[in-house]
Design an enzyme around this catalytic site. Structure first.
Site, mmCIF file in Angstrom:
data_model
loop_
_atom_site.group_PDB
_atom_site.id
_atom_site.type_symbol
_atom_site.label_atom_id
_atom_site.label_comp_id
_atom_site.label_asym_id
_atom_site.label_seq_id
_atom_site.Cartn_x
_atom_site.Cartn_y
_atom_site.Cartn_z
ATOM 1 N N GLY A 14 -1.737 1.615 12.775
ATOM 2 C CA GLY A 14 -1.075 2.543 13.783
ATOM 3 C C GLY A 14 -0.484 1.098 15.018
ATOM 4 O O GLY A 14 0.021 1.373 15.689
ATOM 5 N N ASN A 68 1.780 -1.150 14.980
ATOM 6 C CA ASN A 68 2.938 -1.994 14.855
ATOM 7 C C ASN A 68 3.964 -0.037 15.243
ATOM 8 O O ASN A 68 4.645 -0.364 15.566
ATOM 9 C CB ASN A 68 3.716 -2.001 14.008
ATOM 10 C CG ASN A 68 3.280 -3.697 13.283
ATOM 11 O OD1 ASN A 68 3.789 -4.330 13.617
ATOM 12 N ND2 ASN A 68 2.591 -3.870 12.234
ATOM 13 N N LEU A 99 1.727 3.635 3.196
ATOM 14 C CA LEU A 99 1.490 3.213 2.200
ATOM 15 C C LEU A 99 1.451 3.959 0.965
ATOM 16 O O LEU A 99 1.866 3.165 -0.500
ATOM 17 C CB LEU A 99 -0.335 2.752 1.751
ATOM 18 C CG LEU A 99 -0.355 2.046 3.100
ATOM 19 C CD1 LEU A 99 -2.131 1.953 2.633
ATOM 20 C CD2 LEU A 99 0.038 0.404 3.072
ATOM 21 N N ILE A 108 8.037 5.263 -1.540
ATOM 22 C CA ILE A 108 9.240 5.619 -1.111
ATOM 23 C C ILE A 108 10.024 6.010 -2.431
ATOM 24 O O ILE A 108 10.764 5.040 -3.188
ATOM 25 C CB ILE A 108 10.623 4.799 -0.492
ATOM 26 C CG1 ILE A 108 9.433 4.442 0.891
ATOM 27 C CG2 ILE A 108 11.541 5.617 0.183
ATOM 28 C CD1 ILE A 108 9.043 6.020 1.600
ATOM 29 N N ASN A 167 11.048 -1.878 5.664
ATOM 30 C CA ASN A 167 9.005 -2.081 5.760
ATOM 31 C C ASN A 167 8.812 -3.251 6.120
ATOM 32 O O ASN A 167 9.858 -4.297 6.351
ATOM 33 C CB ASN A 167 9.346 -1.740 4.268
ATOM 34 C CG ASN A 167 7.860 -2.014 4.580
ATOM 35 O OD1 ASN A 167 7.187 -1.498 5.058
ATOM 36 N ND2 ASN A 167 7.485 -3.331 3.408
ATOM 37 N N HIS A 203 6.304 -5.958 5.613
ATOM 38 C CA HIS A 203 5.633 -6.426 4.747
ATOM 39 C C HIS A 203 4.893 -7.511 5.714
ATOM 40 O O HIS A 203 5.044 -8.095 5.671
ATOM 41 C CB HIS A 203 5.976 -6.871 3.590
ATOM 42 C CG HIS A 203 4.834 -7.115 2.314
ATOM 43 N ND1 HIS A 203 4.226 -5.766 1.489
ATOM 44 C CD2 HIS A 203 4.223 -7.771 2.247
ATOM 45 C CE1 HIS A 203 3.470 -6.549 1.266
ATOM 46 N NE2 HIS A 203 3.552 -8.139 0.948
ATOM 47 N N ASP A 228 8.479 -3.752 -1.902
ATOM 48 C CA ASP A 228 8.747 -4.910 -1.479
ATOM 49 C C ASP A 228 10.372 -5.639 -2.078
ATOM 50 O O ASP A 228 10.021 -7.015 -2.122
ATOM 51 C CB ASP A 228 7.559 -5.470 -1.984
ATOM 52 C CG ASP A 228 6.329 -4.562 -0.934
ATOM 53 O OD1 ASP A 228 6.408 -4.071 0.313
ATOM 54 O OD2 ASP A 228 4.975 -5.075 -1.494
ATOM 55 N N GLU A 270 3.921 -9.756 14.059
ATOM 56 C CA GLU A 270 4.612 -8.318 13.499
ATOM 57 C C GLU A 270 4.744 -7.202 14.850
ATOM 58 O O GLU A 270 6.152 -7.480 14.622
ATOM 59 C CB GLU A 270 3.827 -7.201 12.604
ATOM 60 C CG GLU A 270 3.427 -7.819 11.191
ATOM 61 C CD GLU A 270 3.115 -7.114 10.835
ATOM 62 O OE1 GLU A 270 3.058 -7.021 9.045
ATOM 63 O OE2 GLU A 270 1.713 -6.147 10.581
HETATM 64 C C1 GAR Z 1 1.300 -4.275 8.595
HETATM 65 O O1 GAR Z 1 -0.220 -4.971 8.218
HETATM 66 C C2 GAR Z 1 1.788 -4.497 7.290
HETATM 67 O O2 GAR Z 1 2.343 -4.963 7.902
HETATM 68 C C3 GAR Z 1 0.917 -3.422 7.266
HETATM 69 O O3 GAR Z 1 0.282 -2.683 7.010
HETATM 70 C C4 GAR Z 1 -0.617 -3.040 8.348
HETATM 71 C C5 GAR Z 1 0.057 -1.726 9.011
HETATM 72 O O4 GAR Z 1 -1.060 -2.239 10.589
HETATM 73 N N1 GAR Z 1 2.244 -2.752 5.199
HETATM 74 C C6 GAR Z 1 2.243 -3.432 4.390
HETATM 75 O O5 GAR Z 1 0.789 -4.254 3.751
HETATM 76 C C7 GAR Z 1 2.737 -2.615 3.453
HETATM 77 N N2 GAR Z 1 2.501 -3.063 1.955
HETATM 78 P P1 GAR Z 1 -0.872 -1.297 11.940
HETATM 79 O O6 GAR Z 1 -1.051 0.073 11.215
HETATM 80 O O7 GAR Z 1 -1.880 -1.599 12.898
HETATM 81 O O8 GAR Z 1 0.599 -0.845 11.989
#
Ligand code: GAR
Length: 188
Positions: free
Chosen positions: A13, A15, A85, A88, A102, A104, A145, A174
């Site tokens: 979490g 992000n 993950l 949807i 989303n 990625h 994606d 990000e």
């Molecule tokens: C992030 O790097 C995001 O881009 C990725 O999961 C991570 C979550 O990090 N998402 C994917 O891979 C979706 N296909 P976080 O929980 O620290 O935000």
């Protein structure tokens, strides 16, 4: 009118926290709640720290009407997948056209699709020998994606970077851009 966001997150979490923090004192945008499918995920503590409700829904609730009804009741202007993950369901996309985005952790269309998330993506980038990677923020459609790209940013890699280092570089991008891009989308 105040714009409303709901965040979906399955993991740590970081992000989600950056987004909540960015809009915490905003009168224009409010993070209504966080939805997670993972009991004990780091995102629960992060949301709690800011007083944002975080709700656990089992995987099955995404396939039945439960989560969709919850979303329809809260009427978000934007649904943000931040490390979410599960796939949807199509019904969500139909009910919220161009309102689900989303992030990625790579430069789509490279390294996308089923099974390509988190560390799997960074390992694949490492194995490819690519000397750059980045982030993609895109609308969500019914395929993993593949929705329209809204924003991308790149970062250079050293040949010696391990997947963990790549992940750190990508997370930094990000955290830098995701809240700002969300803000821009909501201002349109
Ligand atoms: C992030 O790097 C995001 O881009 C990725 O999961 C991570 C979550 O990090 N998402 C994917 O891979 C979706 N296909 P976080 O929980 O620290 O935000």
């Amino acid at each position: 009118m105040q714009k409303k966001i709901i965040i979906l997150a399955s993991g740590n979490g970081s992000n989600a926290e950056k987004i909540i923090d960015f809009f915490e004192s905003s009168s224009a945008v409010k993070v209504l709640s966080v939805i997670s499918n993972k009991q004990g995920a780091g995102v629960f503590d992060r949301a709690k720290k800011f007083g944002v409700p975080a709700v656990l829904f089992k995987k099955k609730s995404f396939e039945t009407n439960e989560v969709l009804s919850y979303l329809e009741e809260l009427k978000p202007d934007l649904i943000v997948l931040a490390g979410f993950l599960l796939k949807i369901p199509k019904e969500f996309v139909l009910k919220f056209p161009n309102k689900i985005i989303n992030i990625h952790p790579a430069l789509l269309p490279k390294y996308g699709g089923k099974g390509m998330y988190g560390s799997n993506v960074h390992k694949a980038v490492k194995e490819s020998g690519d000397l750059k990677t980045g982030i993609t923020i895109h609308y969500v459609n019914e395929n993993y994606d593949e929705g329209a790209i809204i924003f991308q940013a790149e970062v250079g890699l050293d040949a010696s970077d391990c997947p963990e280092t790549i992940a750190t570089k990508v997370h930094a991008l990000e955290h830098q851009y995701f809240p700002q891009v969300i803000n821009q989308i909501l201002r349109k």
